[in-house]
Scaffold this motif. Structure first.
Motif, PDB file in Angstrom:
ATOM      1  N   ALA A 272       5.207 -53.592 -36.554  1.00  0.00           N
ATOM      2  CA  ALA A 272       4.658 -54.110 -35.301  1.00  0.00           C
ATOM      3  C   ALA A 272       3.911 -53.032 -34.527  1.00  0.00           C
ATOM      4  O   ALA A 272       2.808 -53.265 -34.008  1.00  0.00           O
ATOM      5  CB  ALA A 272       5.784 -54.684 -34.441  1.00  0.00           C
ATOM      6  N   ILE A 273       4.471 -51.829 -34.441  1.00  0.00           N
ATOM      7  CA  ILE A 273       3.818 -50.757 -33.690  1.00  0.00           C
ATOM      8  C   ILE A 273       2.527 -50.333 -34.376  1.00  0.00           C
ATOM      9  O   ILE A 273       1.499 -50.098 -33.718  1.00  0.00           O
ATOM     10  CB  ILE A 273       4.780 -49.571 -33.514  1.00  0.00           C
ATOM     11  CG1 ILE A 273       5.917 -49.967 -32.570  1.00  0.00           C
ATOM     12  CG2 ILE A 273       4.044 -48.339 -32.975  1.00  0.00           C
ATOM     13  CD1 ILE A 273       7.046 -48.949 -32.496  1.00  0.00           C
ATOM     14  N   GLY A 274       2.531 -50.238 -35.693  1.00  0.00           N
ATOM     15  CA  GLY A 274       1.305 -49.892 -36.406  1.00  0.00           C
ATOM     16  C   GLY A 274       0.200 -50.899 -36.164  1.00  0.00           C
ATOM     17  O   GLY A 274      -0.955 -50.527 -35.914  1.00  0.00           O
ATOM     18  N   VAL A 275       0.543 -52.176 -36.221  1.00  0.00           N
ATOM     19  CA  VAL A 275      -0.452 -53.234 -35.989  1.00  0.00           C
ATOM     20  C   VAL A 275      -0.934 -53.200 -34.544  1.00  0.00           C
ATOM     21  O   VAL A 275      -2.141 -53.304 -34.268  1.00  0.00           O
ATOM     22  CB  VAL A 275       0.144 -54.607 -36.350  1.00  0.00           C
ATOM     23  CG1 VAL A 275      -0.755 -55.738 -35.861  1.00  0.00           C
ATOM     24  CG2 VAL A 275       0.360 -54.717 -37.858  1.00  0.00           C
ATOM     25  N   TYR A 276       0.007 -53.070 -33.597  1.00  0.00           N
ATOM     26  CA  TYR A 276      -0.366 -53.039 -32.188  1.00  0.00           C
ATOM     27  C   TYR A 276      -1.354 -51.915 -31.883  1.00  0.00           C
ATOM     28  O   TYR A 276      -2.370 -52.111 -31.203  1.00  0.00           O
ATOM     29  CB  TYR A 276       0.887 -52.888 -31.327  1.00  0.00           C
ATOM     30  CG  TYR A 276       0.604 -52.490 -29.901  1.00  0.00           C
ATOM     31  CD1 TYR A 276       0.049 -53.399 -29.001  1.00  0.00           C
ATOM     32  CD2 TYR A 276       0.855 -51.199 -29.457  1.00  0.00           C
ATOM     33  CE1 TYR A 276      -0.235 -53.029 -27.697  1.00  0.00           C
ATOM     34  CE2 TYR A 276       0.581 -50.819 -28.162  1.00  0.00           C
ATOM     35  CZ  TYR A 276       0.034 -51.742 -27.279  1.00  0.00           C
ATOM     36  OH  TYR A 276      -0.255 -51.362 -25.996  1.00  0.00           O
ATOM     37  N   CYS A 277      -1.083 -50.724 -32.379  1.00  0.00           N
ATOM     38  CA  CYS A 277      -1.936 -49.572 -32.078  1.00  0.00           C
ATOM     39  C   CYS A 277      -3.313 -49.727 -32.716  1.00  0.00           C
ATOM     40  O   CYS A 277      -4.335 -49.385 -32.101  1.00  0.00           O
ATOM     41  CB  CYS A 277      -1.268 -48.286 -32.541  1.00  0.00           C
ATOM     42  SG  CYS A 277       0.234 -47.884 -31.619  1.00  0.00           S
ATOM     43  N   ALA A 278      -3.366 -50.233 -33.929  1.00  0.00           N
ATOM     44  CA  ALA A 278      -4.659 -50.444 -34.584  1.00  0.00           C
ATOM     45  C   ALA A 278      -5.482 -51.490 -33.852  1.00  0.00           C
ATOM     46  O   ALA A 278      -6.710 -51.357 -33.729  1.00  0.00           O
ATOM     47  CB  ALA A 278      -4.445 -50.840 -36.039  1.00  0.00           C
ATOM     48  N   LEU A 279      -4.824 -52.530 -33.339  1.00  0.00           N
ATOM     49  CA  LEU A 279      -5.545 -53.567 -32.597  1.00  0.00           C
ATOM     50  C   LEU A 279      -5.936 -53.108 -31.195  1.00  0.00           C
ATOM     51  O   LEU A 279      -6.887 -53.630 -30.614  1.00  0.00           O
ATOM     52  CB  LEU A 279      -4.687 -54.827 -32.490  1.00  0.00           C
ATOM     53  CG  LEU A 279      -4.610 -55.707 -33.735  1.00  0.00           C
ATOM     54  CD1 LEU A 279      -3.615 -56.840 -33.513  1.00  0.00           C
ATOM     55  CD2 LEU A 279      -5.985 -56.282 -34.085  1.00  0.00           C
ATOM     56  N   SER A 280      -5.211 -52.142 -30.657  1.00  0.00           N
ATOM     57  CA  SER A 280      -5.526 -51.668 -29.310  1.00  0.00           C
ATOM     58  C   SER A 280      -6.837 -50.899 -29.264  1.00  0.00           C
ATOM     59  O   SER A 280      -7.514 -50.850 -28.229  1.00  0.00           O
ATOM     60  CB  SER A 280      -4.395 -50.774 -28.790  1.00  0.00           C
ATOM     61  OG  SER A 280      -3.218 -51.532 -28.586  1.00  0.00           O
ATOM     62  N   TYR A 281      -7.189 -50.280 -30.385  1.00  0.00           N
ATOM     63  CA  TYR A 281      -8.472 -49.563 -30.506  1.00  0.00           C
ATOM     64  C   TYR A 281      -9.146 -50.027 -31.794  1.00  0.00           C
ATOM     65  O   TYR A 281      -9.143 -49.329 -32.804  1.00  0.00           O
ATOM     66  CB  TYR A 281      -8.250 -48.053 -30.535  1.00  0.00           C
ATOM     67  CG  TYR A 281      -7.801 -47.458 -29.229  1.00  0.00           C
ATOM     68  CD1 TYR A 281      -8.735 -47.166 -28.228  1.00  0.00           C
ATOM     69  CD2 TYR A 281      -6.457 -47.183 -28.990  1.00  0.00           C
ATOM     70  CE1 TYR A 281      -8.326 -46.607 -27.019  1.00  0.00           C
ATOM     71  CE2 TYR A 281      -6.048 -46.625 -27.792  1.00  0.00           C
ATOM     72  CZ  TYR A 281      -6.991 -46.338 -26.808  1.00  0.00           C
ATOM     73  OH  TYR A 281      -6.581 -45.784 -25.611  1.00  0.00           O
TER      74      TYR A 281
END
Length: 368
Positions: A272-281
């Motif tokens: 979840a954190i990996g996906v969130y960070c990639a989608l944030s930028y």
């Protein structure tokens, strides 16, 4: 399958290289702050936290077991492809043997006199970098874990997800997202038997597979969610992935939001954190910011950095990665060489071990 479209070959190789070197960069970036609280990270590196990759006295940024195991995943899958071309092949067994070669790197001071294949001959891999207990115990115990008899049935640590990107790195129409989901999940049971542990690994592989086809990350996550919905015990992974998508919509670019997604010590939180960070930028020009976001939190920073790097590198290709960080990462030559071997094996196998190629040379690299 042999791919002959040159532009398709170039795109595919760029995504493979991006995935593997991107994961290594994120891993090396997060390694120095793993186990630190966000407050301590900010105290040591400034109010914005870690802002650059950390290198040793030789100018090298060391990687961890995340990258090590990812590379042996690739090597095992290449051997499975070579064996399939020469007869019967069971990919989980070949991946398991590759993981046993990784286990040797954690127990031996250097390569054995006669290493099996070229990857096991790389001295830099023989470094113990805080390997996960479940990965060690699952591989040290007799036999191979399977979905019917998994190792460590209560464990759902992130050691499944951080090594599973390669299962998704197949060219278009070569393997479906469902097929790579199942293969990744099955191989995850070799060390982690909790449904969340192996289903999160399957979801990660399916996301990478969709990115290889050219989907954007949000669409790729939707593919994984559809597959998860059909699997028993999917609820924790589905909830975590949905929370990541919602967070990217409501509160992007926030270290505090990462804290609410979890510490990433377990598989679904790391994904979840990996996906969130990639989608944030999501822009290719923002990869550096995404990777920094992925490691500045109170948790398993090297694993979330690695996962985020895998995703961004596959999504945007290798040239989107910060070149100064790529240049510093430990084992860069080996990683890129392995990536190119994977791309050739998956797209042009007949020229390597078919009627047109030198089979003995390739088989010395990847013994079948």
């Amino acid at each position: 399958m042999t791919v002959t479209d040159r532009s398709a070959l170039e795109r595919f190789r760029s995504r493979v290289r991006g995935c593997l070197i991107g994961g290594a960069v994120g891993d090396a970036l997060g390694a120095p702050v793993e186990f630190m609280s966000l407050e301590r990270i900010r105290a040591e590196h400034g109010p914005d936290g870690l802002s650059d990759i950390v290198t040793d006295s030789a100018g090298v940024a060391p990687v961890t077991d995340d990258t090590q195991m990812t590379l042996f995943t690739v090597e095992g899958l290449i051997r499975a492809a070579v064996r399939a071309d020469r007869g019967v092949s069971h990919p989980p067994s070949l991946v398991h043997r590759a993981y046993l070669r990784w286990l040797d790197t954690q127990r031996l001071p250097g390569p054995p006199p006669e290493p099996s294949g070229w990857l096991a001959a790389q001295p830099w891999l023989y470094a113990r970098r805080a390997p996960g207990n479940a990965c060690l115990s699952g591989l040290e115990s007799p036999g191979m874990g399977t979905p019917e008899r998994p190792k460590n049935p209560g464990s759902k640590g992130c050691g499944t997800v951080m090594r599973s990107a390669p299962f998704g790195l197949y060219p278009q129409a070569w393997a479906t997202p469902e097929a790579v989901f199942d293969l990744s999940a099955e191989c995850a049971t070799q060390t982690h038997g909790h449904p969340t542990g192996y289903l999160a690994a399957g979801a990660f592989a399916a996301i990478v597979r969709a990115l290889v086809d050219g989907a954007d990350l949000r669409a790729a996550a939707a593919v994984a969610l559809d597959l998860l919905a059909t699997r028993t015990g999917h609820e924790e992974t589905t909830a975590a992935l949905r929370a990541a998508l919602a967070a990217a919509d409501a509160d992007p670019r926030s270290p505090d939001r990462i804290e609410r997604l979890g510490g990433a010590w377990v598989a679904e939180e790391a994904l979840a954190i990996g996906v969130y960070c990639a989608l944030s930028y999501p822009d290719p020009d923002e990869v550096r910011r995404a990777l920094l976001l992925s490691v500045n939190h109170s948790g398993d920073s090297d694993s979330t950095g690695s996962i985020c790097g895998n995703l961004l590198g596959t999504w945007h290709g290798e040239t989107a990665l910060p070149p100064d960080w790529v240049a510093a990462v430990e084992g860069r030559g080996t990683i890129l060489e392995l990536a190119d071997d994977w791309a050739m094996e998956q797209t042009q196998p007949t020229h390597l071990h078919g009627d047109h190629g030198p089979p003995l040379r390739w088989l010395r690299r990847y013994p079948a």
